[in-house]
Write a protein that holds these residues in place. Sequence first.
Motif, mmCIF file in Angstrom:
data_model
loop_
_atom_site.group_PDB
_atom_site.id
_atom_site.type_symbol
_atom_site.label_atom_id
_atom_site.label_comp_id
_atom_site.label_asym_id
_atom_site.label_seq_id
_atom_site.Cartn_x
_atom_site.Cartn_y
_atom_site.Cartn_z
ATOM 1 N N ARG A 21 -21.504 -8.779 -3.205
ATOM 2 C CA ARG A 21 -21.451 -9.684 -2.055
ATOM 3 C C ARG A 21 -20.052 -9.650 -1.451
ATOM 4 N N PHE A 22 -20.013 -9.413 -0.152
ATOM 5 C CA PHE A 22 -18.756 -9.336 0.581
ATOM 6 C C PHE A 22 -18.557 -10.621 1.360
ATOM 7 N N CYS A 23 -17.366 -11.211 1.215
ATOM 8 C CA CYS A 23 -17.078 -12.492 1.850
ATOM 9 C C CYS A 23 -15.918 -12.353 2.825
ATOM 10 N N PRO A 24 -15.942 -13.053 3.913
ATOM 11 C CA PRO A 24 -16.813 -14.175 4.233
ATOM 12 C C PRO A 24 -18.110 -13.788 4.963
ATOM 13 N N SER A 25 -18.359 -12.519 5.215
ATOM 14 C CA SER A 25 -19.537 -12.124 6.008
ATOM 15 C C SER A 25 -20.860 -12.321 5.272
ATOM 16 N N ASN A 26 -20.811 -12.379 3.937
ATOM 17 C CA ASN A 26 -22.004 -12.461 3.087
ATOM 18 C C ASN A 26 -22.894 -11.218 3.173
ATOM 19 N N ASN A 77 -33.291 -14.172 -13.705
ATOM 20 C CA ASN A 77 -31.934 -14.631 -13.437
ATOM 21 C C ASN A 77 -30.902 -13.794 -14.198
ATOM 22 N N LYS A 78 -31.064 -12.467 -14.138
ATOM 23 C CA LYS A 78 -30.161 -11.547 -14.832
ATOM 24 C C LYS A 78 -29.484 -10.587 -13.856
ATOM 25 N N VAL A 79 -29.176 -11.095 -12.665
ATOM 26 C CA VAL A 79 -28.476 -10.297 -11.667
ATOM 27 C C VAL A 79 -26.985 -10.549 -11.832
ATOM 28 N N GLU A 80 -26.211 -9.477 -11.955
ATOM 29 C CA GLU A 80 -24.759 -9.614 -12.013
ATOM 30 C C GLU A 80 -24.242 -9.633 -10.571
ATOM 31 N N ILE A 81 -23.591 -10.721 -10.191
ATOM 32 C CA ILE A 81 -23.053 -10.851 -8.837
ATOM 33 C C ILE A 81 -21.571 -10.523 -8.869
ATOM 34 N N VAL A 82 -21.186 -9.574 -8.007
ATOM 35 C CA VAL A 82 -19.802 -9.141 -7.925
ATOM 36 C C VAL A 82 -19.302 -9.472 -6.519
ATOM 37 N N GLN A 83 -18.252 -10.272 -6.445
ATOM 38 C CA GLN A 83 -17.708 -10.713 -5.160
ATOM 39 C C GLN A 83 -16.607 -9.754 -4.694
ATOM 40 N N ASP A 85 -14.002 -8.912 -1.027
ATOM 41 C CA ASP A 85 -13.534 -9.332 0.284
ATOM 42 C C ASP A 85 -14.081 -8.337 1.316
ATOM 43 N N ASP A 86 -14.336 -8.829 2.520
ATOM 44 C CA ASP A 86 -14.845 -7.953 3.572
ATOM 45 C C ASP A 86 -13.960 -6.736 3.807
ATOM 46 N N SER A 87 -12.673 -6.885 3.585
ATOM 47 C CA SER A 87 -11.757 -5.755 3.794
ATOM 48 C C SER A 87 -12.049 -4.591 2.839
ATOM 49 N N GLU A 88 -12.756 -4.849 1.743
ATOM 50 C CA GLU A 88 -13.090 -3.820 0.766
ATOM 51 C C GLU A 88 -14.392 -3.077 1.096
ATOM 52 N N PHE A 89 -15.118 -3.567 2.097
ATOM 53 C CA PHE A 89 -16.417 -2.995 2.428
ATOM 54 C C PHE A 89 -16.351 -1.500 2.773
ATOM 55 N N PRO A 90 -15.436 -1.066 3.669
ATOM 56 C CA PRO A 90 -15.400 0.367 4.002
ATOM 57 C C PRO A 90 -15.148 1.269 2.792
ATOM 58 N N SER A 91 -14.215 0.902 1.939
ATOM 59 C CA SER A 91 -13.934 1.750 0.774
ATOM 60 C C SER A 91 -15.090 1.709 -0.232
ATOM 61 N N PHE A 92 -15.744 0.560 -0.360
ATOM 62 C CA PHE A 92 -16.913 0.447 -1.246
ATOM 63 C C PHE A 92 -18.024 1.373 -0.756
ATOM 64 N N MET A 93 -18.323 1.321 0.540
ATOM 65 C CA MET A 93 -19.371 2.168 1.100
ATOM 66 C C MET A 93 -19.020 3.641 0.987
ATOM 67 N N SER A 94 -17.772 3.984 1.203
ATOM 68 C CA SER A 94 -17.325 5.362 1.068
ATOM 69 C C SER A 94 -17.551 5.869 -0.352
ATOM 70 N N ALA A 95 -17.189 5.056 -1.337
ATOM 71 C CA ALA A 95 -17.394 5.433 -2.741
ATOM 72 C C ALA A 95 -18.872 5.561 -3.063
ATOM 73 N N LEU A 96 -19.671 4.675 -2.511
ATOM 74 C CA LEU A 96 -21.125 4.716 -2.737
ATOM 75 C C LEU A 96 -21.723 6.000 -2.179
ATOM 76 N N VAL A 97 -21.309 6.373 -0.997
ATOM 77 C CA VAL A 97 -21.811 7.602 -0.367
ATOM 78 C C VAL A 97 -21.355 8.818 -1.151
ATOM 79 N N GLN A 98 -20.118 8.806 -1.614
ATOM 80 C CA GLN A 98 -19.603 9.934 -2.401
ATOM 81 C C GLN A 98 -20.404 10.125 -3.682
ATOM 82 N N ASP A 99 -20.847 9.039 -4.277
ATOM 83 C CA ASP A 99 -21.668 9.131 -5.492
ATOM 84 C C ASP A 99 -23.009 9.785 -5.217
ATOM 85 N N LEU A 100 -23.494 9.676 -3.985
ATOM 86 C CA LEU A 100 -24.786 10.262 -3.639
ATOM 87 C C LEU A 100 -24.703 11.763 -3.403
ATOM 88 N N VAL A 101 -23.513 12.222 -3.071
ATOM 89 C CA VAL A 101 -23.344 13.644 -2.721
ATOM 90 C C VAL A 101 -23.251 14.513 -3.923
#
Length: 101
Positions: A21-26, A77-83, A85-101
Amino acid sequence: MKHDSGNVDLVVSSNGVKLHRFCPSNREIWTVVGKENEHWLDLGLEYCSCEDYYYNAMEKGKQCYHMKAVQAAKEQNKVEIVQFDDSEFPSFMSALVQDLV
């Protein structure tokens, strides 16, 4: 189907279902740590990045075990929630895409 059940139980019991979850955008990104890889899911689109998604969902109209694991983890109720910041969204998505390649 028993094979799917075992995978779902293993993922849920090992806390393999994560809600990022990315905050404050949710904004939310779901991931499931599978047998070998981590896959991301869009629950609204009923999409999973795993290879079985195309075979199961597109051709057979069934869910992959990652989608089933998210549903089971939410019910138990066994979901691990990881918080993040919105500023981390681009790097998170980049890493996620790299894992797919």
